[in-house]
Motif scaffolding. Structure first.
Motif, mmCIF file in Angstrom:
data_model
loop_
_atom_site.group_PDB
_atom_site.id
_atom_site.type_symbol
_atom_site.label_atom_id
_atom_site.label_comp_id
_atom_site.label_asym_id
_atom_site.label_seq_id
_atom_site.Cartn_x
_atom_site.Cartn_y
_atom_site.Cartn_z
ATOM 1 N N ASN A 37 0.846 -1.197 0.000
ATOM 2 C CA ASN A 37 0.000 0.000 0.000
ATOM 3 C C ASN A 37 0.879 1.243 0.000
ATOM 4 O O ASN A 37 1.922 1.280 0.620
ATOM 5 C CB ASN A 37 -0.918 0.020 1.222
ATOM 6 N N GLY A 38 0.436 2.262 -0.697
ATOM 7 C CA GLY A 38 1.186 3.507 -0.760
ATOM 8 C C GLY A 38 2.287 3.490 -1.806
ATOM 9 O O GLY A 38 3.037 4.443 -1.926
ATOM 10 N N MET A 39 2.399 2.408 -2.571
ATOM 11 C CA MET A 39 3.438 2.322 -3.594
ATOM 12 C C MET A 39 2.873 2.626 -4.982
ATOM 13 O O MET A 39 3.524 2.379 -5.985
ATOM 14 C CB MET A 39 4.073 0.921 -3.581
ATOM 15 N N ASN A 40 1.656 3.136 -5.055
ATOM 16 C CA ASN A 40 0.987 3.415 -6.332
ATOM 17 C C ASN A 40 0.915 2.176 -7.208
ATOM 18 O O ASN A 40 1.133 2.235 -8.411
ATOM 19 C CB ASN A 40 1.668 4.561 -7.084
ATOM 20 N N ASP A 41 0.632 1.053 -6.587
ATOM 21 C CA ASP A 41 0.500 -0.218 -7.288
ATOM 22 C C ASP A 41 -0.942 -0.676 -7.135
ATOM 23 O O ASP A 41 -1.393 -0.958 -6.038
ATOM 24 C CB ASP A 41 1.467 -1.240 -6.693
ATOM 25 N N GLU A 42 -1.671 -0.732 -8.239
ATOM 26 C CA GLU A 42 -3.093 -1.067 -8.220
ATOM 27 C C GLU A 42 -3.351 -2.572 -8.305
ATOM 28 O O GLU A 42 -4.492 -3.008 -8.250
ATOM 29 C CB GLU A 42 -3.790 -0.378 -9.405
#
Length: 121
Positions: A37-42
């Motif tokens: 989370n928070g890594m801009n990984d959807e």
């Protein structure tokens, strides 16, 4: 102890849900996985191990080239130590009059110029 994000070395991308489910069944062991989370990984991933290799498996949200590109882009960015990122699937579009590809064959993409190609091995 579960592997950290740096210990995943193989990325496995599936285009279809059926391929994803089959890939998950191939794992010798499944992990909860690292927090991304928070890594801009959807992407949604399944984490596991086959033999000595820690593997992260992702599936396309919808079938298509842009979706495959986005899944691969996020996976490679989120897991910086991946040595291989593989698109694994049934390859329904691979057979042609030029390539006699049958169930059980392995097809590997071979780039040629600006286009990729397929060969049966």
């Amino acid at each position: 102890m579960e592997p950290n994000i740096e210990e995943y070395t193989i990325g496995w991308i599936c285009a279809l849900q059926e391929e994803y489910e089959a890939g998950c069944r191939m794992l010798d062991e499944e992990f909860d996985g690292p927090e991304i989370n928070g890594m801009n990984d959807e992407n949604t991933y399944v984490y596991g191990r086959i033999g000595l290799h820690n593997i992260v498996i992702g599936c396309l949200p919808r079938y298509g080239l842009s979706q495959a590109t986005n899944v691969a882009k996020d996976m490679v960015r989120s897991f910086p130590r991946l040595r291989f990122a593989l698109m694994v699937g049934i390859g329904g579009g691979a057979p042609s009059t030029e390539h006699d590809i049958r169930l059980g064959d392995v097809v590997v993409s071979v780039p040629r110029g600006a286009n990729g190609g397929g060969v049966s091995i």
